[in-house]
Design a protein around this motif. Structure first.
Motif, PDB file in Angstrom:
ATOM      1  N   PRO A 121      39.603  50.510  24.749  1.00 38.73           N
ATOM      2  CA  PRO A 121      40.433  49.431  25.301  1.00 38.73           C
ATOM      3  C   PRO A 121      40.125  49.110  26.768  1.00 38.73           C
ATOM      4  N   GLY A 122      38.959  48.521  27.004  1.00 36.60           N
ATOM      5  CA  GLY A 122      38.616  48.047  28.354  1.00 36.60           C
ATOM      6  C   GLY A 122      39.444  46.827  28.703  1.00 36.60           C
ATOM      7  N   LYS A 123      39.561  46.562  29.981  1.00 37.71           N
ATOM      8  CA  LYS A 123      40.388  45.413  30.405  1.00 37.71           C
ATOM      9  C   LYS A 123      39.678  44.079  30.168  1.00 37.71           C
ATOM     10  N   ARG A 124      38.366  44.112  30.041  1.00 36.11           N
ATOM     11  CA  ARG A 124      37.547  42.904  29.748  1.00 36.11           C
ATOM     12  C   ARG A 124      37.653  41.841  30.854  1.00 36.11           C
ATOM     13  N   ILE A 125      37.774  42.281  32.094  1.00 36.13           N
ATOM     14  CA  ILE A 125      37.958  41.318  33.188  1.00 36.13           C
ATOM     15  C   ILE A 125      36.685  40.502  33.433  1.00 36.13           C
ATOM     16  N   ARG A 126      35.519  41.161  33.436  1.00 39.35           N
ATOM     17  CA  ARG A 126      34.284  40.422  33.723  1.00 39.35           C
ATOM     18  C   ARG A 126      34.009  39.385  32.632  1.00 39.35           C
ATOM     19  N   SER A 127      34.220  39.806  31.383  1.00 42.37           N
ATOM     20  CA  SER A 127      33.942  38.879  30.283  1.00 42.37           C
ATOM     21  C   SER A 127      34.961  37.737  30.229  1.00 42.37           C
TER      22      SER A 127
ATOM     23  N   VAL B 211      26.774  45.276  29.148  1.00 42.81           N
ATOM     24  CA  VAL B 211      26.108  45.891  30.306  1.00 42.81           C
ATOM     25  C   VAL B 211      27.116  46.695  31.127  1.00 42.81           C
ATOM     26  N   HIS B 212      28.295  46.138  31.309  1.00 41.64           N
ATOM     27  CA  HIS B 212      29.343  46.874  32.039  1.00 41.64           C
ATOM     28  C   HIS B 212      29.677  48.183  31.307  1.00 41.64           C
ATOM     29  N   THR B 213      29.814  48.108  29.991  1.00 42.75           N
ATOM     30  CA  THR B 213      30.195  49.299  29.226  1.00 42.75           C
ATOM     31  C   THR B 213      29.086  50.353  29.280  1.00 42.75           C
TER      32      THR B 213
ATOM     33  N   SER C 116      27.183  50.760  31.777  1.00 38.86           N
ATOM     34  CA  SER C 116      27.225  51.343  33.127  1.00 38.86           C
ATOM     35  C   SER C 116      28.306  52.418  33.208  1.00 38.86           C
ATOM     36  N   LEU C 117      29.382  52.248  32.459  1.00 39.67           N
ATOM     37  CA  LEU C 117      30.442  53.261  32.449  1.00 39.67           C
ATOM     38  C   LEU C 117      29.988  54.519  31.710  1.00 39.67           C
ATOM     39  N   VAL C 118      29.300  54.318  30.579  1.00 36.82           N
ATOM     40  CA  VAL C 118      28.830  55.478  29.798  1.00 36.82           C
ATOM     41  C   VAL C 118      27.904  56.335  30.665  1.00 36.82           C
TER      42      VAL C 118
ATOM     43  N   LEU D  51      37.078  61.601  30.583  1.00 34.97           N
ATOM     44  CA  LEU D  51      38.028  60.634  30.020  1.00 34.97           C
ATOM     45  C   LEU D  51      37.647  59.221  30.443  1.00 34.97           C
ATOM     46  N   ARG D  52      37.644  58.314  29.466  1.00 35.79           N
ATOM     47  CA  ARG D  52      37.322  56.912  29.765  1.00 35.79           C
ATOM     48  C   ARG D  52      38.087  56.034  28.800  1.00 35.79           C
ATOM     49  N   ARG D  53      38.748  55.027  29.327  1.00 38.55           N
ATOM     50  CA  ARG D  53      39.535  54.103  28.502  1.00 38.55           C
ATOM     51  C   ARG D  53      40.473  54.878  27.566  1.00 38.55           C
ATOM     52  N   GLY D  54      41.040  55.950  28.130  1.00 38.32           N
ATOM     53  CA  GLY D  54      42.032  56.734  27.400  1.00 38.32           C
ATOM     54  C   GLY D  54      41.485  57.628  26.305  1.00 38.32           C
TER      55      GLY D  54
ATOM     56  N   LYS E 175      27.408  47.983  43.444  1.00 40.34           N
ATOM     57  CA  LYS E 175      27.741  48.608  42.152  1.00 40.34           C
ATOM     58  C   LYS E 175      28.742  47.787  41.355  1.00 40.34           C
ATOM     59  N   THR E 176      29.534  46.986  42.032  1.00 45.81           N
ATOM     60  CA  THR E 176      30.609  46.283  41.323  1.00 45.81           C
ATOM     61  C   THR E 176      30.665  44.780  41.582  1.00 45.81           C
ATOM     62  N   ALA E 177      30.634  44.372  42.859  1.00 40.34           N
ATOM     63  CA  ALA E 177      30.902  42.954  43.155  1.00 40.34           C
ATOM     64  C   ALA E 177      29.824  42.031  42.586  1.00 40.34           C
TER      65      ALA E 177
ATOM     66  N   GLY F 259      37.042  43.304  46.036  1.00 35.67           N
ATOM     67  CA  GLY F 259      38.461  43.684  45.998  1.00 35.67           C
ATOM     68  C   GLY F 259      38.761  44.577  44.800  1.00 35.67           C
ATOM     69  N   PHE F 260      38.120  44.303  43.677  1.00 34.34           N
ATOM     70  CA  PHE F 260      38.349  45.075  42.455  1.00 34.34           C
ATOM     71  C   PHE F 260      37.937  46.540  42.654  1.00 34.34           C
ATOM     72  N   GLN F 261      36.797  46.752  43.329  1.00 29.97           N
ATOM     73  CA  GLN F 261      36.344  48.134  43.535  1.00 29.97           C
ATOM     74  C   GLN F 261      37.201  48.839  44.577  1.00 29.97           C
ATOM     75  N   ILE F 262      37.682  48.095  45.575  1.00 32.08           N
ATOM     76  CA  ILE F 262      38.608  48.703  46.544  1.00 32.08           C
ATOM     77  C   ILE F 262      39.878  49.147  45.809  1.00 32.08           C
ATOM     78  N   ALA F 263      40.384  48.283  44.925  1.00 29.94           N
ATOM     79  CA  ALA F 263      41.564  48.640  44.133  1.00 29.94           C
ATOM     80  C   ALA F 263      41.282  49.862  43.265  1.00 29.94           C
ATOM     81  N   ASP F 264      40.068  49.930  42.707  1.00 31.72           N
ATOM     82  CA  ASP F 264      39.698  51.089  41.880  1.00 31.72           C
ATOM     83  C   ASP F 264      39.756  52.370  42.719  1.00 31.72           C
ATOM     84  N   ASP F 265      39.268  52.296  43.947  1.00 31.35           N
ATOM     85  CA  ASP F 265      39.311  53.459  44.851  1.00 31.35           C
ATOM     86  C   ASP F 265      40.754  53.840  45.170  1.00 31.35           C
TER      87      ASP F 265
HETATM   88  C1  IPE Z   1      35.566  50.402  36.024  1.00 25.61           C
HETATM   89  O1  IPE Z   1      35.666  49.047  35.669  1.00 25.61           O
HETATM   90  C2  IPE Z   1      34.386  50.579  36.913  1.00 25.61           C
HETATM   91  C3  IPE Z   1      34.458  49.815  38.152  1.00 25.61           C
HETATM   92  C4  IPE Z   1      33.498  49.034  38.520  1.00 25.61           C
HETATM   93  C5  IPE Z   1      35.604  49.937  39.015  1.00 25.61           C
HETATM   94  P1  IPE Z   1      36.955  48.501  34.906  1.00 25.61           P
HETATM   95  O2  IPE Z   1      38.177  48.936  35.651  1.00 25.61           O
HETATM   96  O3  IPE Z   1      36.792  47.058  34.684  1.00 25.61           O
HETATM   97  O4  IPE Z   1      36.881  49.299  33.555  1.00 25.61           O
HETATM   98  P2  IPE Z   1      37.318  48.841  32.079  1.00 25.61           P
HETATM   99  O5  IPE Z   1      36.229  47.975  31.569  1.00 25.61           O
HETATM  100  O6  IPE Z   1      38.636  48.139  32.171  1.00 25.61           O
HETATM  101  O7  IPE Z   1      37.404  50.132  31.321  1.00 25.61           O
END
Ligand code: IPE
Ligand code: IPE
Ligand code: MG
Ligand code: MG
Ligand code: MG
Length: 301
Positions: A51-57, A85-87, A89-91, A103-106, A187-189, A223-229
């Protein structure tokens, strides 16, 4: 209800609608890959169905809608490609040699649910499949090549891969704001800029709006990566679906670590304001993108 009417009143419903479309597209594209060996298919399916948030898509689809009035089959392929590609990068980000996360996406990360080699190859499979679908399923060959170029540049060795290696090298060092900006932008923006540009290209955008939407994407991506941090130090693992507190544990170069949480929040707010200001020329049609910039400030996962 039309997408634009829905977004004016209910951002969450609009995003849920896009998530449904994206998930269905991903599912369908994988199902059509007839010759994937069963073990790899299981891992690909496990990974893509998390269950990714799918924000980029979703950003791809919304930028296409903004430019063309509606999204279409091409934008859905572009959205699926960037999500793959995003997924990937997470793997790879979660592998023991990188962030070493369980743990990833719960759910257990790919290398925990399967094994390390399978996770590496699942990432490889997602990365290459993204380019295959762009090459095969975008009707206009000129558009296909442009989308492939955009995605390759954003994800490649002068984009996300550059950011990831800088992120790893910066562990246990005294971080500077310049380092942070470099890491987070790469890495993100850049993937967010890419999403906005891919959507705009699918909608047939001219150079001006293409550039502006790309700048909007870059700002919300930073901003998204700052929020992630910030979330890494302020939210729980249950909320995030990934292990909280990992950045401190790994002595990562993050905004809260280098500038403190209050300055990090202030910067995040400033980036959102700047992103929203960039949308002025688009008028009311860009309301969903304004809402997205603001919503990303308050996200809790
Ligand atoms: C996680 O991205 C990695 C970062 C670049 C911060 P997301 O927070 O969009 O992860 P998913 O896709 O919702 O799992
Ligand atoms: C990852 O950044 C960025 C990627 C390109 C995958 P993080 O390492 O902070 O992402 P999370 O916190 O593990 O999702
Ligand atoms: Mg990482
Ligand atoms: Mg990580
Ligand atoms: Mg993180």
């Amino acid at each position: 209800m039309s997408a634009s009417r829905a977004t004016a009143f209910d951002f969450d419903a609009a995003l849920t609608d896009k998530v449904r479309i994206i998930n269905a597209t991903l599912h369908q594209l994988l199902a059509e890959q007839r010759e994937v060996p069963e073990q790899l298919r299981t891992a690909l399916d496990y990974t893509l169905s998390g269950p990714g948030k799918r924000i980029r898509s979703a950003l791809v689809l919304w930028c296409c809608e903004l430019v063309a009035g509606r999204e279409d089959a091409g934008a859905r392929i572009a959205a699926a490609a960037i999500e793959m590609v995003h997924t990937y990068s997470l793997v790879h980000d979660d592998l023991p040699a990188m962030d070493d996360d369980d743990l990833r996406r719960g759910r257990p990360t790919c290398h925990k649910a399967f094994d390390e080699a399978t996770a590496i190859l699942t990432g490889d499979g997602l990365l290459t499949l993204a380019f295959e679908i762009l090459a095969d399923r975008i009707d206009d060959p000129v558009l296909a090549v442009r989308l492939i170029g955009e995605l390759a540049r954003a994800a490649g060795p002068a984009g996300m891969v550059a950011g990831q290696i800088a992120d790893l090298k910066a562990e246990n060092t005294v971080g500077t704001v310049a380092m942070l900006e470099y890491i987070h932008t790469n890495k993100t923006a850049k993937m967010f800029r890419c999403a906005a540009r891919m959507g705009a290209l699918c909608g047939g955008a001219q150079a001006g709006p293409l550039e502006t939407l790309g700048q909007y994407g870059l700002k919300i991506g930073l901003g998204f990566q700052i929020a992630d941090d910030i979330l890494d130090v302020s939210a729980s693992s249950e909320q995030l679906g990934k292990t909280a507190g990992k950045d401190v544990q790994a002595a990562k170069c993050t905004y809260p670590a280098v500038v403190g949480i209050e300055s990090a929040r202030e910067l995040e707010r400033r980036l959102a304001r700047e992103a929203v200001d960039l949308l002025d020329p688009f008028g009311a049609g860009a309301e969903i993108l304004r809402r997205l910039a603001v919503m990303l400030l308050d996200r809790n996962r």
